[in-house]
Design an enzyme around this catalytic site. Structure first.
Site: not given
Ligand code: MCN
Ligand code: CUM
Length: 783
Positions: A220, A367-368, A737
């Site tokens: 990641q 997802r913490c 998360e």
């Molecule tokens: N998004 C959006 N509009 C927003 C916020 C987000 O369209 N206002 C979209 C983003 O552009 C992205 C998705 O939603 O495509 C998730 O965005 P974001 O909240 O920024 O999170 P991250 O991309 O940083 O993903 C990390 C988060 C975490 S920490 C874990 S743990 C987790 C999760 O995402 N692991 C996942 N979702 C997961 N989903 C899948 N399929 N697999 C994992 O391992």
């Molecule tokens: Cu704490 S699980 Mo996500 O932050 O990758």
């Protein structure tokens, strides 16, 4: 129905995921798909004991086994200065055991052979002479003065790792002293594991001629992995290329650097050939980053009318044998001090003490949001305890205590500045949509008939987007993130980001952001992440930080391109730069209707017809240091029915109203919410990694550690409110998360609500049917 990717102005639209065709057709490329000539395979011998001295390791028989090329022990690694590695929480961890083992399944030795089967067979031939030592699995016992000291490598001769506190102790004591009502609840957030479909693994390829290490790893955070490997191995950073191919689920499990990775690199360095190591399911669950394992005590001081005044939290954090939590340096217990949640407390004081035990290391994953799961669960659970004690409806209690819309930006008593929110609106929408009043009526009727129906609410506040450089770093590296955009002559774009998705849909949503800013369609933009040779430096995808950080960088980088494009457009339109207007899809000249050029025209000109004084090409890089975190929130409601005969809980309805600010792709956000709710459901009802008193891990496989099937999973209802982040360039907040942060409390609150006529105030997760059956039986219900 998902829309086509070819539309202009794709922002806010549910366009189909660009990555899906390859995932759905089995055309993804995961780390185990990396098969290269002359590759060897590694297998790891693990400790059967949770705590034991190693008297002797005899590897001679293994070394003589068919196909075996190398056997490594901690002693061998010590000669390469690789016996220990730093953890992301400032501790050190054994790569292969030296002198003793500290948890069951700890890495003891490794075999490299021509095939995986040969490597695994040879493991059986390694003889290890263990002398068992007393085992400590209970963190409270680990703190007792006569407890065996687990970590003899440390100067501090106790199992206590660190103490961390936040808020104002004295002010909080004062508030509690004068408060008419105080409730207190012990709450355990059990040890769980993210357990992604694809376990961890890597291929290390050290080329003795070029001195380059190519390291394929399911990661990641590829740049962080590269930096750690450079620091550990002494290979210069530019001579290391980390490639994180498609990741089959991360959920936090793929943030850390695991011993197997270091051993694979060491083996490749020694042999000068490729070495592949792919974990088994059991290795993944029993040895890589677990999650939670917090023992919390929460006290709320309040007035008789339910208005909360003070919050006091004491926590013992069980970190296992090494403190390998992936946390920003300044936050040893993550962002746990967001625990005042959505409520306007006058004062709060939070303490966390971390402890070593004979269990697998880790601490932050699944997802913490850096321990926000524990915080949200604790406050949402304890607010319900208060509601029950004061006989106030839990929705009403929340309305009385919400931080009001006009209080934002709101400074919490533990020091966070919430950017925006409208909690009242979100809960109101949720209550209306679920038909709350009707459900309460139905519940009253059912109670009168001796049936157990429950309604559980959770109105959580999330904190994501780590983070601002003044407070957020990992191993000293500031937690900014980055984007680089290249617009090619035909107007097609390749963009690279410092994050690395694992299924979140970045190839679609980040293409949408860039396309929106450049007047293109998402189809015109290819997103690439995960190759440190090509992507700009970034800290990776976790803590729902990608949209708040790299997403912001993508938008601002595209705007930087647009500024340059404006200069070229002025030249093409034959007007001054100040007379060029951008309408979202094209540049036109002020006062000259009908004359316009698109980004495609400009892109072509950038390589064919550049005005004097303008640099050719159309590329930009942007490093974004967020001014603050983003604070998404939500109102979740669960409705459950309990079977009196078996104690089984049926989740009849579950509604999630999320507010993550402006939404890039509603379908992807909904998908994120569905996935996160399913994991929250699993944690609430079926997941736990218990250890027996000898330190045996009792759930190291998918027979004992349960992952819900489609049949188990409830039907999810979703809705949304939109409170944009005032400081994010496109007003978005993270969401990945939120569903896992917010949902466990809703499930548990619903079950406790159902059982409240029996005087039940709290039940620790997971809510196995037998636990509920036992409670019913104790009250003479199902005899
Ligand atoms: N998004 C959006 N509009 C927003 C916020 C987000 O369209 N206002 C979209 C983003 O552009 C992205 C998705 O939603 O495509 C998730 O965005 P974001 O909240 O920024 O999170 P991250 O991309 O940083 O993903 C990390 C988060 C975490 S920490 C874990 S743990 C987790 C999760 O995402 N692991 C996942 N979702 C997961 N989903 C899948 N399929 N697999 C994992 O391992
Ligand atoms: Cu704490 S699980 Mo996500 O932050 O990758």
């Amino acid at each position: 129905m998902a829309l086509q990717q070819t539309e202009l102005r794709p922002m806010g639209k549910s366009i189909a995921r660009k990555e899906d065709p390859r995932f759905l057709r089995g055309k993804g490329r995961y780390v185990d798909d990396v098969i290269l000539p002359n590759m060897l395979y590694m297998a790891i011998l693990r400790s059967p004991y949770a705590h034991a001295r190693i008297r002797r390791i005899d590897t001679s028989a293994a070394l003589a086994a068919p196909g075996v090329k190398l056997v490594l022990t901690g002693e061998d690694l010590a000669k390469m200065n690789l016996a220990w590695m730093p953890t992301l929480n400032g501790d050190q961890q054994m790569v292969l055991a030296v002198d003793k083992v500290l948890f069951q399944y700890q890495e003891v030795a490794a075999v490299v052979a021509e095939t995986r089967a040969q490597a695994e067979d040879a493991l059986q031939l390694i003889e290890v002479d263990y002398e068992p030592l007393p085992v400590v699995v209970d963190p409270f016992k680990a703190l007792e003065p006569d407890a065996p000291i687990l970590r003899e490598d440390r100067e501090k001769k106790s199992n206590h790792i660190w103490h961390w506190e936040s808020g104002d102790r004295e002010e909080t004591e004062n508030v509690f002293r004068d408060a008419p009502v105080v409730v207190k609840q012990d709450v355990r957030f059990q040890r769980v594991h993210p357990s992604p479909l694809e376990p961890c693994g890597c291929v290390a390829d050290y080329n003795t001629a070029t001195g380059r290490l190519t390291f394929y790893v399911t990661s990641q955070a590829p740049h962080v992995h590269r930096t750690v490997i450079a620091m550990l191995s002494g290979i210069p950073e530019h001579q290391i290329r980390v490639i994180s191919p498609d990741v089959g689920g991360g959920f936090g499990n793929k943030v850390g650097v695991y011993p197997g990775y270091v051993v694979a690199v060491a083996a490749s360095l020694k042999l000068g050939v490729l070495v592949k190591w792919i974990e088994t399911r059991t290795e993944n669950i029993a040895s890589t980053s677990f999650a939670r394992d917090f023992h919390m005590t929460c006290e709320i001081a309040a007035r008789e009318d339910g208005r909360v005044l003070g919050l006091r939290v004491k926590t013992i954090a069980d970190h296992g044998a090494f403190d390998a939590a992936a946390n920003p340096t300044k936050f040893p217990a993550g962002l746990f001090n967001i625990v005042t949640g959505s409520y306007d407390f006058k004062a709060a004081f939070v303490e966390v003490d971390a402890v070593y035990t004979n269990k697998a290391p880790g601490g932050v994953a699944y997802r913490c949001s850096f321990r926000v799961t524990e915080a949200a669960y604790l406050i949402e659970r304890t607010m319900d305890v208060l509601a029950q004690r004061l006989k106030i409806d839990p929705a009403e209690l929340r309305f009385r205590n919400f931080i009001r819309k006009d209080q934002f930006p709101y400074k919490s008593p533990t020091g966070w500045v919430y950017d925006s929110g409208d909690y009242e609106k979100t809960l109101k929408l949720a209550l209306e949509r679920i038909g709350y009043d009707e459900l309460r009526k139905e519940q009253a009727e059912k109670r009168a008939r001796g049936e157990f129906m429950g309604i559980g609410i959770s109105t959580f506040t999330e904190i994501v987007g780590g983070g601002p450089k003044n407070t957020f770093d990992i191993l000293g590296i500031k937690m900014f993130d980055s984007a680089e955009i290249r617009v090619h002559p035909t107007g097609k774009v390749i963009a690279r980001l410092g994050v690395r998705h694992q299924g979140q849909g970045h190839e679609t949503t980040f293409a949408q952001i860039i396309a929106e800013e450049l007047g293109l369609s998402a189809d015109d933009v290819l997103i690439e992440e995960g190759d440190t040779d090509t992507a700009p430096y970034g800290l990776g995808t976790y803590a729902s930080r990608s949209t708040p950080t790299a997403g912001a960088a993508a938008a601002l980088c595209a705007r930087r391109i647009r500024e340059k494009a404006r200069k070229i457009a002025a030249h093409l339109l034959e007007v001054g730069e100040d007379d060029v207007v951008w309408d979202g899809t094209a540049f036109s000249a002020k006062g000259l209707p009908g004359k316009s050029v698109t980004m495609k025209d400009v892109a072509f000109a950038a390589y064919t017809d550049v005005p004097d004084g303008v640099e050719p090409g159309l590329e930009a890089t942007y490093y974004y240091d967020p001014p603050n975190l983003t604070f998404p929130h939500g109102a979740y409601i669960a409705v459950v029915d309990i079977d009196k005969g078996t104690g089984a809980v049926k989740v009849r309805r579950f509604l999630a109203v999320d507010d993550c600010g402006n939404v890039i792709n509603p379908m992807i956000v909904e998908g994120q919410v569905h996935g996160g709710l399913t994991e929250g459901f699993a944690i609430a009802f079926m997941q736990d990694i218990p250890y027996d008193s000898n330190g045996n891990c009792l759930a190291p496989n998918w027979m004992d550690y349960l992952v819900p099937t489609a049949l188990d999973t409830p039907h999810w209802e979703t809705d949304r409110t939109v409170t944009p982040s005032p400081h994010h360039p496109i007003g978005a907040k993270g969401v990945g998360e939120s569903p896992n942060v917010g949902s466990p409390a809703a499930f548990v609150n619903a079950v406790v609500d159902a059982l409240s006529p029996l005087g039940v105030e709290h039940i620790d997760m997971p809510l196995y049917p037998w636990k509920i059956w036992k409670i019913l039986r104790e009250h003479g219900i199902n005899e």
